[in-house]
Design a protein around this motif. Structure first.
Motif, PDB file in Angstrom:
ATOM      1  N   ASN A 105       3.601  -0.352  -0.881  1.00 30.05           N
ATOM      2  CA  ASN A 105       4.074   1.115  -0.432  1.00 30.05           C
ATOM      3  C   ASN A 105       5.759   1.104  -0.916  1.00 30.05           C
ATOM      4  O   ASN A 105       6.247   0.030  -0.607  1.00 30.05           O
ATOM      5  CB  ASN A 105       4.043   0.826   1.174  1.00 30.05           C
ATOM      6  CG  ASN A 105       2.598   0.599   1.575  1.00 30.05           C
ATOM      7  OD1 ASN A 105       2.081  -0.443   1.708  1.00 30.05           O
ATOM      8  ND2 ASN A 105       1.929   1.821   2.088  1.00 30.05           N
ATOM      9  N   GLU A 106       6.115   2.152  -1.238  1.00 30.78           N
ATOM     10  CA  GLU A 106       7.459   2.174  -1.769  1.00 30.78           C
ATOM     11  C   GLU A 106       8.578   1.996  -0.643  1.00 30.78           C
ATOM     12  O   GLU A 106       8.652   2.166   0.273  1.00 30.78           O
ATOM     13  CB  GLU A 106       7.676   3.649  -2.245  1.00 30.78           C
ATOM     14  CG  GLU A 106       8.926   3.984  -3.213  1.00 30.78           C
ATOM     15  CD  GLU A 106       8.871   3.160  -4.442  1.00 30.78           C
ATOM     16  OE1 GLU A 106       9.511   2.465  -5.056  1.00 30.78           O
ATOM     17  OE2 GLU A 106       7.388   3.173  -5.111  1.00 30.78           O
ATOM     18  N   ARG A 116       7.146  10.254   2.382  1.00 28.19           N
ATOM     19  CA  ARG A 116       6.146  10.794   1.184  1.00 28.19           C
ATOM     20  C   ARG A 116       6.632  10.650  -0.145  1.00 28.19           C
ATOM     21  O   ARG A 116       7.880  10.447  -0.357  1.00 28.19           O
ATOM     22  CB  ARG A 116       6.092  12.347   1.336  1.00 28.19           C
ATOM     23  CG  ARG A 116       5.668  13.022   2.785  1.00 28.19           C
ATOM     24  CD  ARG A 116       5.667  14.320   2.635  1.00 28.19           C
ATOM     25  NE  ARG A 116       5.448  15.071   3.897  1.00 28.19           N
ATOM     26  CZ  ARG A 116       5.341  16.365   4.184  1.00 28.19           C
ATOM     27  NH1 ARG A 116       5.750  17.361   3.129  1.00 28.19           N
ATOM     28  NH2 ARG A 116       5.130  16.957   5.185  1.00 28.19           N
ATOM     29  N   LEU A 117       5.597  10.300  -0.838  1.00 21.96           N
ATOM     30  CA  LEU A 117       5.922  10.107  -2.271  1.00 21.96           C
ATOM     31  C   LEU A 117       5.288  11.164  -3.085  1.00 21.96           C
ATOM     32  O   LEU A 117       4.027  11.632  -2.895  1.00 21.96           O
ATOM     33  CB  LEU A 117       5.398   8.865  -2.955  1.00 21.96           C
ATOM     34  CG  LEU A 117       6.159   7.550  -2.510  1.00 21.96           C
ATOM     35  CD1 LEU A 117       5.461   6.248  -3.036  1.00 21.96           C
ATOM     36  CD2 LEU A 117       7.650   7.572  -2.811  1.00 21.96           C
ATOM     37  N   ASN A 294       3.346   7.688   2.433  1.00 19.88           N
ATOM     38  CA  ASN A 294       3.691   6.206   1.922  1.00 19.88           C
ATOM     39  C   ASN A 294       3.456   5.239   2.916  1.00 19.88           C
ATOM     40  O   ASN A 294       3.632   3.847   2.425  1.00 19.88           O
ATOM     41  CB  ASN A 294       5.285   6.346   1.556  1.00 19.88           C
ATOM     42  CG  ASN A 294       5.883   4.984   1.047  1.00 19.88           C
ATOM     43  OD1 ASN A 294       5.077   4.551  -0.057  1.00 19.88           O
ATOM     44  ND2 ASN A 294       6.748   4.498   1.461  1.00 19.88           N
ATOM     45  N   MET A 314      10.999  11.128  -3.607  1.00 14.72           N
ATOM     46  CA  MET A 314      10.360  10.981  -2.430  1.00 14.72           C
ATOM     47  C   MET A 314      11.111  11.757  -1.429  1.00 14.72           C
ATOM     48  O   MET A 314      12.358  12.266  -1.479  1.00 14.72           O
ATOM     49  CB  MET A 314      10.642   9.599  -2.123  1.00 14.72           C
ATOM     50  CG  MET A 314      11.928   8.919  -2.462  1.00 14.72           C
ATOM     51  SD  MET A 314      11.961   7.083  -2.778  1.00 14.72           S
ATOM     52  CE  MET A 314      11.488   7.162  -4.472  1.00 14.72           C
TER      53      MET A 314
END
Length: 316
Positions: A105-106, A116-117, A294, A314
């Motif tokens: 997960n970023e 959000r990505l 994300n 993002m």
């Protein structure tokens, strides 16, 4: 361990011009997105959305991103090598094409992570290069109970950032600044501890959760990057080569349990391998977009051939 025979894999929802009743163009996608009563609720419910067949080109990307990412964020404190190509738009991870990138997960290692990505395929690879995605609840459930229990109290991430010359990323690149005071203010707000070294480098340590609940759904999900920061998950040859050069605490990045005790190699490898094994591949065609929650969804990258170029942005 849960496997493919036990339950059907979750997969992102694919939205095409035909399904949306829209023109096959960037303008058609913008009009469709503008007509949605609540994109946020749709994304939370479906976890990931693929927009395919709209023929979006780089020149029309900003208008689409403005709707999908209301507040674009800079990649500050990011640990992955990227190139900034626009207003908070970056290339996706620039690791060599022949290697897979494990699920993650970023910026789950940071004190604030994007909600959000968005991925945009500018140039599709000749072969391979899919972005695998995994439902975080499935990733958590497919791990052995012993592993889940061990990570309940979180993990400690440590970064050794050089001052301009060295292995890994510099602190200037990581924080997108040359100002030490700016870095210290950022870290002070994050709850991290840090220390400047005589050679101009920076050591950062921070304790973060390994398992979290989604703020809307309440779903409990696997949410950390411990395997990516663990030498064992890099492969036997790479881990051995790094161990011969320097101790683990001096690597560009390392990880332990929150109390400082070591994470067993077998745990890191299990997390990496089961994440990839339970993921669903999103294959790329030029003009495709992938929007993910994300927290609910982890992502990675499959090896590829050819000039693959995928951009990422993002938002909170």
């Amino acid at each position: 361990m849960e496997n493919d025979a036990d339950s059907a894999l979750w997969a992102p929802v694919e939205i095409t011009p035909a399904a949306a009743g829209a023109e096959a163009s960037a303008r058609g996608l913008v009009e469709y997105l503008g007509s949605l009563p609540d994109l946020g609720s749709l994304l939370t419910r479906e976890k990931a959305l693929v927009f395919r067949g709209f023929g979006v080109e780089p020149a029309g990307l900003d208008e689409v991103m403005d709707l999908l990412l209301p507040h674009r964020l800079a990649y500050v404190h990011g640990n992955s090598p990227r190139t900034k190509v626009g207003a908070n738009v970056y290339t996706s991870t620039e690791y060599p094409a022949e290697y897979a990138i494990s699920m993650h997960n970023e910026m789950s290692y940071a004190h604030q992570w994007p909600a959000r990505l968005l991925f945009f395929c500018e140039t599709a690879p000749l072969s391979g290069g899919a972005t695998p995605v995994i439902d975080g609840t499935r990733w958590l459930s497919c791990l052995d109970p012993e592993v889940r229990a061990a990570f309940r109290d979180g993990v400690r991430y440590t970064q050794n950032l050089h001052g301009g010359l060295g292995l890994g990323k510099s602190w200037q690149s990581t924080f997108e600044t040359e100002d030490r005071a700016h870095v210290e203010a950022f870290l002070g707000e994050s709850g991290a501890t840090w220390q400047w070294s005589p050679d101009g480098g920076l050591r950062v340590s921070q304790v973060r959760p390994a398992i979290v609940r989604h703020p809307v759904t309440g779903d409990e999900v696997w949410f950390n990057q411990a395997d990516q920061w663990h030498p064992a998950a890099l492969g036997d040859d790479t881990a051995a080569a790094l161990a011969a050069i320097m101790p683990a605490e001096e690597l560009p990045q390392s990880v332990s349990f929150a109390d400082g005790s070591p994470i067993p190699d077998a745990y890191a490898i299990q997390v990496r391998d089961r994440g990839l094994a339970n993921a669903v591949d999103v294959d790329w065609h030029a003009g495709d977009l992938l929007l993910i929650d994300n927290v609910l969804v982890g992502h990675g990258r499959r090896p590829f051939t050819g000039p693959r170029r995928v951009l990422v942005a993002m938002s909170d």
